[in-house]
Design an enzyme around this catalytic site. Structure first.
Site, PDB file in Angstrom:
ATOM      1  N   ASN A  75       0.817  -1.218   0.000  1.00 16.25           N
ATOM      2  CA  ASN A  75       0.000   0.000   0.000  1.00 16.25           C
ATOM      3  C   ASN A  75       0.847   1.262   0.000  1.00 16.25           C
ATOM      4  O   ASN A  75       0.568   2.213  -0.737  1.00 16.25           O
ATOM      5  CB  ASN A  75      -0.962   0.003   1.190  1.00 16.25           C
ATOM      6  CG  ASN A  75      -1.933  -1.162   1.133  1.00 16.25           C
ATOM      7  OD1 ASN A  75      -2.023  -1.828   0.095  1.00 16.25           O
ATOM      8  ND2 ASN A  75      -2.629  -1.421   2.209  1.00 16.25           N
ATOM      9  N   THR A  82     -17.435  38.668 -30.512  1.00 18.40           N
ATOM     10  CA  THR A  82     -18.245  38.159 -29.410  1.00 18.40           C
ATOM     11  C   THR A  82     -19.448  37.529 -30.099  1.00 18.40           C
ATOM     12  O   THR A  82     -19.880  38.011 -31.160  1.00 18.40           O
ATOM     13  CB  THR A  82     -18.716  39.272 -28.443  1.00 18.40           C
ATOM     14  OG1 THR A  82     -19.579  40.157 -29.163  1.00 18.40           O
ATOM     15  CG2 THR A  82     -17.551  40.071 -27.868  1.00 18.40           C
ATOM     16  N   HIS A  83     -19.927  36.424 -29.535  1.00 19.68           N
ATOM     17  CA  HIS A  83     -21.012  35.651 -30.171  1.00 19.68           C
ATOM     18  C   HIS A  83     -20.624  35.213 -31.582  1.00 19.68           C
ATOM     19  O   HIS A  83     -21.490  35.009 -32.431  1.00 19.68           O
ATOM     20  CB  HIS A  83     -22.330  36.441 -30.234  1.00 19.68           C
ATOM     21  CG  HIS A  83     -22.694  37.102 -28.949  1.00 19.68           C
ATOM     22  ND1 HIS A  83     -23.503  36.519 -28.009  1.00 19.68           N
ATOM     23  CD2 HIS A  83     -22.326  38.306 -28.427  1.00 19.68           C
ATOM     24  CE1 HIS A  83     -23.641  37.329 -26.970  1.00 19.68           C
ATOM     25  NE2 HIS A  83     -22.925  38.421 -27.192  1.00 19.68           N
ATOM     26  N   SER A  90      -8.841  14.213 -48.445  1.00 21.88           N
ATOM     27  CA  SER A  90     -10.043  13.388 -48.409  1.00 21.88           C
ATOM     28  C   SER A  90      -9.877  12.240 -49.389  1.00 21.88           C
ATOM     29  O   SER A  90      -9.227  12.390 -50.427  1.00 21.88           O
ATOM     30  CB  SER A  90     -11.245  14.243 -48.805  1.00 21.88           C
ATOM     31  OG  SER A  90     -12.265  13.443 -49.365  1.00 21.88           O
ATOM     32  N   LYS A  94      -9.935  18.694 -51.066  1.00 22.92           N
ATOM     33  CA  LYS A  94      -9.969  18.917 -49.615  1.00 22.92           C
ATOM     34  C   LYS A  94      -8.598  18.957 -48.956  1.00 22.92           C
ATOM     35  O   LYS A  94      -7.688  18.218 -49.310  1.00 22.92           O
ATOM     36  CB  LYS A  94     -10.792  17.811 -48.929  1.00 22.92           C
ATOM     37  CG  LYS A  94     -12.270  17.888 -49.187  1.00 22.92           C
ATOM     38  CD  LYS A  94     -12.942  19.145 -48.651  1.00 22.92           C
ATOM     39  CE  LYS A  94     -13.007  19.176 -47.145  1.00 22.92           C
ATOM     40  NZ  LYS A  94     -13.955  18.168 -46.609  1.00 22.92           N
ATOM     41  N   ASN A 148      -7.854  19.061 -44.907  1.00 18.58           N
ATOM     42  CA  ASN A 148      -8.589  19.079 -43.640  1.00 18.58           C
ATOM     43  C   ASN A 148      -7.678  19.331 -42.435  1.00 18.58           C
ATOM     44  O   ASN A 148      -6.556  18.814 -42.380  1.00 18.58           O
ATOM     45  CB  ASN A 148      -9.324  17.747 -43.448  1.00 18.58           C
ATOM     46  CG  ASN A 148     -10.369  17.514 -44.525  1.00 18.58           C
ATOM     47  OD1 ASN A 148     -11.003  18.471 -44.992  1.00 18.58           O
ATOM     48  ND2 ASN A 148     -10.535  16.273 -44.926  1.00 18.58           N
ATOM     49  N   GLU A 167      -8.676  19.084 -35.146  1.00 21.39           N
ATOM     50  CA  GLU A 167      -9.926  18.418 -34.773  1.00 21.39           C
ATOM     51  C   GLU A 167      -9.679  17.296 -33.768  1.00 21.39           C
ATOM     52  O   GLU A 167     -10.432  17.099 -32.818  1.00 21.39           O
ATOM     53  CB  GLU A 167     -10.604  17.849 -36.017  1.00 21.39           C
ATOM     54  CG  GLU A 167     -11.122  18.914 -36.966  1.00 21.39           C
ATOM     55  CD  GLU A 167     -11.504  18.304 -38.310  1.00 21.39           C
ATOM     56  OE1 GLU A 167     -12.646  17.840 -38.435  1.00 21.39           O
ATOM     57  OE2 GLU A 167     -10.660  18.280 -39.225  1.00 21.39           O
ATOM     58  N   TYR A 217      -6.685   1.662   2.126  1.00 20.22           N
ATOM     59  CA  TYR A 217      -6.566   1.139   0.764  1.00 20.22           C
ATOM     60  C   TYR A 217      -7.731   0.222   0.402  1.00 20.22           C
ATOM     61  O   TYR A 217      -8.184  -0.577   1.212  1.00 20.22           O
ATOM     62  CB  TYR A 217      -5.243   0.357   0.607  1.00 20.22           C
ATOM     63  CG  TYR A 217      -5.095  -0.245  -0.776  1.00 20.22           C
ATOM     64  CD1 TYR A 217      -4.604   0.516  -1.835  1.00 20.22           C
ATOM     65  CD2 TYR A 217      -5.491  -1.560  -1.029  1.00 20.22           C
ATOM     66  CE1 TYR A 217      -4.498  -0.021  -3.114  1.00 20.22           C
ATOM     67  CE2 TYR A 217      -5.390  -2.106  -2.302  1.00 20.22           C
ATOM     68  CZ  TYR A 217      -4.888  -1.327  -3.336  1.00 20.22           C
ATOM     69  OH  TYR A 217      -4.791  -1.857  -4.590  1.00 20.22           O
ATOM     70  N   GLN A 226      -6.516   0.291  -7.594  1.00 21.32           N
ATOM     71  CA  GLN A 226      -5.614  -0.209  -8.637  1.00 21.32           C
ATOM     72  C   GLN A 226      -5.993   0.400  -9.996  1.00 21.32           C
ATOM     73  O   GLN A 226      -5.157   0.532 -10.879  1.00 21.32           O
ATOM     74  CB  GLN A 226      -5.693  -1.733  -8.687  1.00 21.32           C
ATOM     75  CG  GLN A 226      -4.822  -2.375  -9.738  1.00 21.32           C
ATOM     76  CD  GLN A 226      -4.672  -3.864  -9.511  1.00 21.32           C
ATOM     77  OE1 GLN A 226      -3.963  -4.283  -8.615  1.00 21.32           O
ATOM     78  NE2 GLN A 226      -5.364  -4.657 -10.315  1.00 21.32           N
ATOM     79  N   LYS A 228      -4.451   4.011 -12.142  1.00 19.07           N
ATOM     80  CA  LYS A 228      -3.331   4.287 -13.037  1.00 19.07           C
ATOM     81  C   LYS A 228      -3.685   4.508 -14.505  1.00 19.07           C
ATOM     82  O   LYS A 228      -3.212   5.491 -15.106  1.00 19.07           O
ATOM     83  CB  LYS A 228      -2.268   3.194 -12.890  1.00 19.07           C
ATOM     84  CG  LYS A 228      -1.481   3.371 -11.607  1.00 19.07           C
ATOM     85  CD  LYS A 228      -0.894   2.079 -11.098  1.00 19.07           C
ATOM     86  CE  LYS A 228      -1.020   1.973  -9.605  1.00 19.07           C
ATOM     87  NZ  LYS A 228      -2.303   1.408  -9.140  1.00 19.07           N
TER      88      LYS A 228
HETATM   89  N1  ARG Z   1      -1.537  -3.515  -7.643  1.00 17.87           N
HETATM   90  C1  ARG Z   1      -2.008  -2.816  -6.470  1.00 17.87           C
HETATM   91  C2  ARG Z   1      -2.464  -1.414  -6.879  1.00 17.87           C
HETATM   92  O1  ARG Z   1      -2.056  -0.944  -7.896  1.00 17.87           O
HETATM   93  C3  ARG Z   1      -0.915  -2.691  -5.472  1.00 17.87           C
HETATM   94  C4  ARG Z   1      -1.364  -2.494  -4.071  1.00 17.87           C
HETATM   95  C5  ARG Z   1      -1.961  -3.726  -3.557  1.00 17.87           C
HETATM   96  N2  ARG Z   1      -2.267  -3.704  -2.191  1.00 17.87           N
HETATM   97  C6  ARG Z   1      -3.099  -4.575  -1.640  1.00 17.87           C
HETATM   98  N3  ARG Z   1      -3.310  -4.469  -0.389  1.00 17.87           N
HETATM   99  N4  ARG Z   1      -3.688  -5.477  -2.367  1.00 17.87           N
HETATM  100  O2  ARG Z   1      -3.239  -0.783  -6.186  1.00 17.87           O
END
Ligand code: ARG
Length: 462
Positions: A111, A156-157, A278, A284, A286, A291, A318, A323, A326
């Site tokens: 953790n 404006t607008h 295009s 064209k 583009n 975009e 935790y 998890q 990420k």
């Molecule tokens: N892979 C877990 C995460 O990214 C790591 C931490 C895990 N901790 C646990 N108590 N299971 O959050």
């Protein structure tokens, strides 16, 4: 017994489907550098505090250094059997150095390990984003500096409003990205706290030295509460929020480029290198990059909402939900960085069609406010001037003329206060020049903006 690092209290292995579902190695392998740096600092701290021997710490350090190089040389295959980057690296270490490897996780939990890894990763992402923004601000500055004499309509607008310079327009965006930069810088200061040493959530019974870890890993402070240290992801949310605001600014700028490159505006031409054709319409060209940046902004917002939604309602400390923190952060960083850089490339290479801009500024009565201000200078109260010029505009529209195309006699029919000097005063260049307030579009004021911004940009390089 299960064969996992944590297998002692289990009677059998998890099912294959649970193993696959639970694993995060496919994405958290991006944390390998931070994980190794955190573990090396942790091992050194354990030895300093007499919790493991110096020989064990040395073996761990050497082992981890070797793993780092092997990962970078593409020599290591991670496995979902070891779930995540933390357990993959620890297992490889133990395979390679034996007994000392098994001592590394003393006084540590995954953790606080994942908390410190992810914080270091995000810290670096923020720093790199700030570098990207610096580059973008330089590009905008250069465009502005070259466009100080170019007059265009301000809107404006999306209706023509008043004449401004292209430099002034560009510097408006400069200010937005400058604030984005400072938002990233603020969140960097706040996030630069070390969670390592918090253990699972309540601290550890070993006499560890968290200050040492904090310094070694380049943090400014140690997280004050172990439970908070492993629980919150607000630093990642701050990054995602700042990234969303920044992407929104980019997206607005892209919308301008898309409009300006249309035949209807024809204010700019995006370089061929940043345009596409295009498959059916041969004529064209583009503005796909612009975009796409506008589109990818939605993706960055989505990343932000993903993490907000993951975190909402989680009890301390935790939870495995975390998890999932990420992928959105990785994605937002990758997306924003690509957007900022391609945008800067596009801005550096586009052509400004200053004649068309100026022509557009001369039409649409962009000098009407200045004509009203002229009458104010002759003693007429502003509200009356507004009404008089409104009537003149109405007359001009029906006679297909602009204000300056009316003769003095015609103007005096609307207000006797008009004199010969009105023509000079409502010339669009004079309208720009006449602005006096701080931060205005006048040539003088934009020159000051540029010089302040130059000082600002130089200060970022120190
Ligand atoms: N892979 C877990 C995460 O990214 C790591 C931490 C895990 N901790 C646990 N108590 N299971 O959050």
């Amino acid at each position: 017994m299960s064969d996992k690092l944590w297998g002692g209290r289990f009677t059998k292995n998890e099912s294959q489907s649970a193993l696959e579902f639970n694993a995060s190695i496919d994405f958290d392998k991006r944390l390998y550098r931070q994980d190794i740096a955190g573990s090396r600092a942790h091992a050194a701290m354990l030895a300093r505090c007499g919790i493991i021997s110096q020989e064990d710490a040395d073996a761990i350090d050497k082992g981890l250094e070797g793993i780092l190089h092997d990962i970078e040389d593409g020599k290591i295959e991670f496995t979902i059997d070891n779930e995540d980057i933390h357990m993959n690296i620890e297992s490889i270490l133990t395979e390679r150095i034996g007994q000392p490897g098994k001592r590394l996780h003393t006084a540590r939990s995954r953790n606080d390990q994942v908390a410190v890894d992810f914080r270091m990763w995000t810290r670096e992402a923020v720093e790199k984003t700030m570098e990207d923004l610096k580059r973008l601000m330089h590009s905008i500055y250069n465009r502005a500096e070259a466009g100080q004499d170019v007059i265009m309509p301000g809107y404006t607008h999306l209706q023509r409003a008043q004449p401004v310079t292209f430099a002034f327009y560009m510097m408006a965006y400069f200010e937005m990205f400058k604030r984005d930069y400072s938002r990233f810088s603020d969140c960097l200061t706040r996030m630069n706290e070390n969670p390592l040493g918090a253990g699972a959530m309540s601290g550890t019974g070993y006499a560890t030295d968290r200050e040492y870890l904090t310094k070694k890993l380049g943090f400014n402070r140690t997280c004050a509460n172990a439970m908070d240290a492993v629980s919150d992801r607000d630093y990642a949310l701050e990054f995602l929020s700042s990234a969303s605001i920044c992407a929104m600014h980019l997206s607005r700028f892209c919308e301008e480029l898309i409009l300006w490159s249309s035949a209807e505006f024809s204010f700019i031409e995006i370089d061929d290198a940043y345009s596409t054709g295009s498959s059916i319409m041969p004529q064209k060209k583009n503005p796909d990059m612009a975009e796409l940046i506008r589109g990818k902004t939605g993706r960055v917002y989505g990343d932000m909402m993903t993490l907000f939604t993951i975190m909402k309602g989680l009890p301390l400390a935790y939870n495995k939900d975390m998890q999932e923190d990420k992928p959105p952060v990785f994605d937002a960083y990758d997306t924003l960085s690509a957007c900022i850089n391609i945008f800067a490339d596009m801005l550096d290479t586009l052509t400004v069609k200053s004649d068309n801009m100026e022509k557009a500024a001369s039409k649409g009565f962009t000098n009407a406010t200045d004509a009203a201000d002229y009458l104010v200078s002759k003693g007429v109260p502003f509200r009356e001037c507004h009404a008089i010029i409104g009537e003149i505009v109405l007359y001009c529209i029906s006679h297909d003329k602009s204000i300056e195309e009316l003769s003095l006699d015609q103007l005096q029919d609307f207000a006797p206060e008009f004199d010969e000097d009105v023509y000079q005063r409502i010339d669009i260049r004079s309208c720009v020049k006449a602005k006096k307030s701080e931060g205005s579009t006048s040539f003088e004021s934009v020159k000051n903006m540029l010089s302040d911004s130059k000082t600002y940009l130089d200060s970022l390089n120190n």
